[in-house]
Design a protein around this motif. Sequence first.
Motif, mmCIF file in Angstrom:
data_model
loop_
_atom_site.group_PDB
_atom_site.id
_atom_site.type_symbol
_atom_site.label_atom_id
_atom_site.label_comp_id
_atom_site.label_asym_id
_atom_site.label_seq_id
_atom_site.Cartn_x
_atom_site.Cartn_y
_atom_site.Cartn_z
ATOM 1 N N UNK A 1 41.667 35.586 25.870
ATOM 2 C CA UNK A 1 40.546 36.240 26.666
ATOM 3 C C UNK A 1 40.013 35.469 27.948
ATOM 4 N N UNK A 2 40.526 34.183 28.189
ATOM 5 C CA UNK A 2 40.246 33.827 29.615
ATOM 6 C C UNK A 2 41.503 33.907 30.499
ATOM 7 N N UNK A 3 42.467 34.754 30.145
ATOM 8 C CA UNK A 3 43.692 35.096 30.808
ATOM 9 C C UNK A 3 43.188 36.122 31.889
ATOM 10 N N UNK A 4 43.480 35.831 33.123
ATOM 11 C CA UNK A 4 42.742 36.729 34.156
ATOM 12 C C UNK A 4 43.359 38.226 34.045
ATOM 13 N N UNK A 5 44.507 38.265 33.845
ATOM 14 C CA UNK A 5 45.257 39.608 33.817
ATOM 15 C C UNK A 5 44.447 40.552 32.393
ATOM 16 N N UNK B 1 40.907 41.237 33.306
ATOM 17 C CA UNK B 1 40.764 42.285 34.325
ATOM 18 C C UNK B 1 40.911 43.675 33.536
ATOM 19 N N UNK B 2 42.078 43.659 32.823
ATOM 20 C CA UNK B 2 42.140 44.925 32.127
ATOM 21 C C UNK B 2 41.010 45.275 31.233
ATOM 22 N N UNK B 3 40.504 44.517 30.586
ATOM 23 C CA UNK B 3 39.369 44.448 29.582
ATOM 24 C C UNK B 3 38.170 45.051 30.473
ATOM 25 N N UNK B 4 38.046 44.429 31.866
ATOM 26 C CA UNK B 4 36.808 44.978 32.600
ATOM 27 C C UNK B 4 37.099 46.316 32.797
#
Length: 756
Positions: free
Chosen positions: A356-360, A363-366
């Motif tokens: 959940x700290x992975x940027x990819x 960003x997808x979750x956002x």
Amino acid sequence: MNINFKSYSLLFRKALKNKWVKATLVLAAVLIGLFFIFYGSIYFGFWGKIATSEELSSLQQAEATQVLDRNEDLIGKYYIYDRQPVQFADLPQHLIDALIATEDARFFEHDGIDNKSLLRVFFKTILLQDKSSGGGSTITLQLAKNLFGRNDYGLFSLPVNKLKESIVASRLEDIYSKNELLTLYFNTVPFSDNTYGIESAAHKFFNKSTQELNLSEAATLIGTLKANHSYNPRLFPERSQLRRDVVLQQMVKYDYLDAAKAKEIMNTSITLDYQFYDHNQGLAPYFRQQVKKDVEIILSDLKKPDGSPYDIYKDGLVIHTTLDSKLQTLAEASMSSHLRNLQQQYEKAHGKIPPWKNKTILNQAIQNSPVYKRFKAEGLSEAQIKDSLSQTKSLELFEWDNNITTKGTSIDSIQHYMKFLNTGMLSINPKDGAVLAYIGGIDYRYFKYDHISQSERQIGSTMKPFVYTTAIENGMDPCTYYSIKEVTYSDYEDWTPQNASEQKDPYLNYTLEKALSNSINTIAVKVLQDTGIENVHDMLRALGIEKKLSKEPSMVLGIDGIKLIDLAGAYASYVNAGKSVSPYYITKITDRNGSIIAEFNPKIAKNIAFKEYTRQVMVQMLQNTVANGTATRLRTEYKLTNDIAGKTGTTQDNKDGWFVGITPRLVTVTWVGNDNYNIGFPSTSLGQGANSALPIFAKLYQQLNKDNYFDKITKAKFIPPTPEVLADLDCEPEKRDGFLKRLFGKKKKEKKFTKN
């Protein structure tokens, strides 16, 4: 005594000649005239219509719709005003005494207006400014205010509203008896927490009906009437207790209560048993929300006798459901107990750099979040959206132990909720599909998504029993042996299914029973190959699963997403003579008078999906899963001795954990996983169904076994299998290939997969 009327007449005429006396009398006459004009303008509706005697004779207030469980215990409400009516016979005498002693000591003496109290208010409160002298409002005047509220007339608001209430109060006194007025009052008076009527207040604050209220509880509720918020016993227990004691003292003052008894009660604390009946909290919130959705659809096709539509929030309907509130309470406790501990293990196992700290992934979750989609729909650019989501604000964030309040951004909130495991759990009566427990997620306040009615997750190895059922139904011998050896299927891109755990001896052969109980993937695919995918699809349709499923051999490993509720209905067939059920939870809806306006019956499949022989074989196999297979911890760790059959399930990359628990009178399906499909369990040992989902079922049954109320469920036994079934299963669970077969056996790669 001689009265000289002539002398008095002369003095009066002389006084009238005095300009000051004359002016005073004229002014008084004008004021009296103005008052009558003002009163007349109110009486005849210049300031708004006043309810007529005819209208007051047929009062009908908006009432909350109640949701009842299978034992007719209240589990929820839908309302604008939280109100439930009671009859006069339901009002305990000490409740009535407390009200009269505190609010209107001369209630039985006046006709709606207490002139003595009004004089006291005028001289003491207004002229002498003695605020302790009390008010002049009667119970009937308060009832008038409760029924029709007050309007804003600017500077004239107070006199206009007071006079309107006095007119209504007089009419009410002419129409209703004192007992009827008390009943109307108790059914309309507002209590704390947006609660209207004594019955709703009794249920909300003490979890009991009005007639069950003891003196302390009755006095507490009456005490809140002076100031609903200030004396709210949930928010201000000490202040509420002081007010309760004032009510008790008033009862002593007016001889409704012995002083010694009052003192005894005043030495005790108020004990609440607060019930949340709002949509977000309380028992079974996901269930109540789903019931509401269904009922609104049902009501859209129904009309009242007068042709008007029903209103779920105002019409006082009663929705009767199949839910068992006792079972639901234990199910929710079992779920919370397990998920709280599992979440800690889950976060710890992911380490310092969790997904959940992975940027990819973040960003997808956002971009999938509702707030992002809302901004996008409003036409904001990516930069504007990012700026809006990065604004710092106060956040209340869910945590299992205690929620936290902190400063953060919307992005921080999205990231926080990405880490949580969620769940779905359903328990049904397999004979008719009645839903007895329903958990759609871990906390409805923060996770609105319902994993029973909305979610379709891959079901993993819980698919395998349906394949084995089809095989046996189509004539396969239960003692058929299959090699555990891996095989590559060339016509499916050289797909090579593997087992969850490494098999040390590739030359072992398992019976169907051992292969199923140990959830051997390689054998499951081979059984599917010999049985035929289309035959399995036909079986699944016969079991009520209408979704179009994969036609690839990997379907046996549960790659298809299926709703939890459909899975439960299909599994019910193993203890329902081979017939699936459609889980249901609403039995009937009645109006406020008790008349049935809609009624619903169980939906049981008309035709059997498989024969009794097949059913008995499968129950024996699934019992072996608990005795010797992947679900043995039910016996070893949780010490359950009930008759239980079951099946665990785990999907690829440990994204979903499943367990289906089957007992003769209850079928329970549990699922655990992360809502974000990019995030799975970091290891099979943690994420496998036996560890992630099974414990919810196990903890539930541990609690059921302690309560005699559930004896019909916990002590039920499976029907013994026939001698034929026992004989057909009487074989060694495994055997090893002989030397020659090991030497000259088939090559690993096969050319084709049989497609039927």
